[in-house]
Design a protein around this motif. Structure first.
Motif, PDB file in Angstrom:
ATOM      1  N   ALA A 108      35.570  46.746  48.784  1.00 21.29           N
ATOM      2  CA  ALA A 108      35.791  47.211  47.418  1.00 21.29           C
ATOM      3  C   ALA A 108      37.212  46.927  46.946  1.00 21.29           C
ATOM      4  N   LYS A 109      38.178  46.915  47.870  1.00 18.59           N
ATOM      5  CA  LYS A 109      39.568  46.676  47.505  1.00 18.59           C
ATOM      6  C   LYS A 109      39.867  45.182  47.317  1.00 18.59           C
ATOM      7  N   VAL A 110      39.030  44.339  47.891  1.00 16.97           N
ATOM      8  CA  VAL A 110      39.301  42.907  47.883  1.00 16.97           C
ATOM      9  C   VAL A 110      38.542  42.177  46.777  1.00 16.97           C
ATOM     10  N   VAL A 111      37.369  42.678  46.413  1.00 20.18           N
ATOM     11  CA  VAL A 111      36.482  41.977  45.494  1.00 20.18           C
ATOM     12  C   VAL A 111      37.137  41.599  44.161  1.00 20.18           C
ATOM     13  N   LEU A 116      38.853  37.267  40.490  1.00 20.95           N
ATOM     14  CA  LEU A 116      39.924  36.775  39.630  1.00 20.95           C
ATOM     15  C   LEU A 116      40.386  35.400  40.082  1.00 20.95           C
ATOM     16  N   PHE A 117      40.618  35.240  41.381  1.00 21.73           N
ATOM     17  CA  PHE A 117      41.066  33.959  41.923  1.00 21.73           C
ATOM     18  C   PHE A 117      40.020  32.874  41.692  1.00 21.73           C
ATOM     19  N   ALA A 118      38.745  33.197  42.003  1.00 23.29           N
ATOM     20  CA  ALA A 118      37.679  32.201  41.882  1.00 23.29           C
ATOM     21  C   ALA A 118      37.480  31.769  40.439  1.00 23.29           C
ATOM     22  N   THR A 119      37.521  32.709  39.506  1.00 25.56           N
ATOM     23  CA  THR A 119      37.342  32.371  38.098  1.00 25.56           C
ATOM     24  C   THR A 119      38.481  31.487  37.601  1.00 25.56           C
ATOM     25  N   SER A 120      39.702  31.813  38.007  1.00 22.80           N
ATOM     26  CA  SER A 120      40.863  31.016  37.590  1.00 22.80           C
ATOM     27  C   SER A 120      40.795  29.600  38.130  1.00 22.80           C
ATOM     28  N   VAL A 121      40.432  29.479  39.404  1.00 27.40           N
ATOM     29  CA  VAL A 121      40.352  28.161  40.022  1.00 27.40           C
ATOM     30  C   VAL A 121      39.226  27.338  39.406  1.00 27.40           C
ATOM     31  N   PHE A 122      38.089  27.983  39.134  1.00 30.69           N
ATOM     32  CA  PHE A 122      36.967  27.254  38.531  1.00 30.69           C
ATOM     33  C   PHE A 122      37.331  26.752  37.136  1.00 30.69           C
ATOM     34  N   ALA A 123      37.990  27.601  36.335  1.00 34.54           N
ATOM     35  CA  ALA A 123      38.388  27.193  34.992  1.00 34.54           C
ATOM     36  C   ALA A 123      39.341  26.006  35.058  1.00 34.54           C
ATOM     37  N   LEU A 164      33.252  31.424  43.873  1.00 35.83           N
ATOM     38  CA  LEU A 164      34.086  30.794  44.897  1.00 35.83           C
ATOM     39  C   LEU A 164      33.554  29.411  45.260  1.00 35.83           C
ATOM     40  N   MET A 165      32.238  29.295  45.438  1.00 35.97           N
ATOM     41  CA  MET A 165      31.670  27.994  45.797  1.00 35.97           C
ATOM     42  C   MET A 165      31.757  27.003  44.650  1.00 35.97           C
ATOM     43  N   LEU A 166      31.504  27.451  43.422  1.00 28.29           N
ATOM     44  CA  LEU A 166      31.636  26.543  42.289  1.00 28.29           C
ATOM     45  C   LEU A 166      33.062  26.025  42.161  1.00 28.29           C
ATOM     46  N   ALA A 167      34.031  26.911  42.403  1.00 25.04           N
ATOM     47  CA  ALA A 167      35.424  26.477  42.357  1.00 25.04           C
ATOM     48  C   ALA A 167      35.692  25.414  43.418  1.00 25.04           C
ATOM     49  N   ALA A 168      35.260  25.683  44.652  1.00 22.55           N
ATOM     50  CA  ALA A 168      35.508  24.750  45.748  1.00 22.55           C
ATOM     51  C   ALA A 168      34.771  23.429  45.537  1.00 22.55           C
ATOM     52  N   LEU A 169      33.516  23.497  45.118  1.00 19.25           N
ATOM     53  CA  LEU A 169      32.703  22.286  44.985  1.00 19.25           C
ATOM     54  C   LEU A 169      33.175  21.402  43.838  1.00 19.25           C
ATOM     55  N   THR A 170      33.569  22.013  42.719  1.00 20.11           N
ATOM     56  CA  THR A 170      34.033  21.191  41.600  1.00 20.11           C
ATOM     57  C   THR A 170      35.391  20.564  41.898  1.00 20.11           C
ATOM     58  N   ILE A 171      36.282  21.292  42.553  1.00 21.90           N
ATOM     59  CA  ILE A 171      37.578  20.715  42.923  1.00 21.90           C
ATOM     60  C   ILE A 171      37.389  19.605  43.953  1.00 21.90           C
TER      61      ILE A 171
END
Length: 255
Positions: A108-111, A116-123, A164-171
């Motif tokens: 709960a503390k990490v989610v 936030l990180f995944a959305t920023s990286v994907f954008a 997270l996966m969309l961010a990694a796969l698109t990059i």
């Protein structure tokens, strides 16, 4: 022993509706557990029971989405699909075992930070100016390490693994449409591995699980249909919008 509370018929119906919305969201962008998890908490389940029930229940819808979009699945740069599939399966098992041996409130503390990180990286990865010649922006060891971490997290909780996966796969160089379909298959793989671990747990609320599964299958089919028809710009905007809303909601809920 933890007692799973009985559910009223109208609560089961609302859980099924939440499953449908989560199925659509998982197929298009991921993050469906951010709908199913709070819904189960509101139904009276404790966090650990809600997490395990959600994981088991959403597997059928993820499998449906994976099968429906399997023709768009592709290798990820230098990493073959078979290898990344195996990484995802092993990571899902490890994550599920980790959940059963650590306090259920830890995630709960990490989610919020992960979303936030995944959305920023994907954008950044999808809206940045593309180079004239296609190049992989993620070396093979980095890609293997990133997917391994995502897979373990997917088996542990799973919230935000789609982002997270969309961010990694698109990059890594994949087009959004192919990355979405590949993400669906890999998410189903992680969930299947975790479900094998959780299936016999006494913490599962089976009425809630069946309601979520029924709604999720319908939502998964609807979402898979939309993958083939929505323009990429709309798909990108949908991912970023949902990610931003989920991030704000998770931080507010934590505070």
């Amino acid at each position: 022993m933890t007692v799973i509370p009985p559910l009223e018929p109208h609560v089961v119906f609302l859980i099924a509706a939440a499953g449908f919305v989560a199925g659509v969201q998982n197929a298009l962008a991921g993050g469906g557990s951010f709908i199913t998890f709070p819904a189960l908490l509101l139904a009276g389940l404790n966090p650990l029971a809600a997490n395990i029930t959600s994981t088991v229940a959403m597997f059928p819808s993820q499998l449906t989405s994976a099968v429906a979009g399997h023709k768009l699945v592709d290798d990820v740069g230098p990493l073959s699909f078979k290898r990344i599939f195996l990484i995802s399966a092993i990571g899902g098992v490890l994550g599920a075992l980790l959940l059963l041996s650590t306090p259920p409130t830890f995630f709960a503390k990490v989610v919020p930070w992960l979303v936030l990180f995944a959305t920023s990286v994907f954008a950044w990865g999808t809206f940045r100016k593309k180079p004239l010649h296609a190049v992989s922006a993620m070396p093979l060891p980095v890609l293997v390490g990133v997917q391994s971490c995502i897979a373990v997290y997917g088996g542990y909780f799973g919230g935000g693994i789609g982002f997270l996966m969309l961010a990694a796969l698109t990059i890594a160089g994949m087009k959004v449409r192919a990355a979405t379909a590949t993400k669906n298959v890999l998410a189903a793989t992680m969930n299947a591995a975790a479900t094998l671990i959780f299936a016999f747990s006494s913490l599962i609320s089976w009425p809630a699980a069946f309601a979520l599964a029924a709604g999720g299958i319908g939502g998964g089919v609807c979402g898979a249909w939309l993958i083939h028809r929505l323009p990429e710009r709309i798909m990108r905007g949908f991912v970023v919008l949902i990610g931003a809303l989920l991030t704000v909601w998770m931080f507010v809920r934590q505070g």
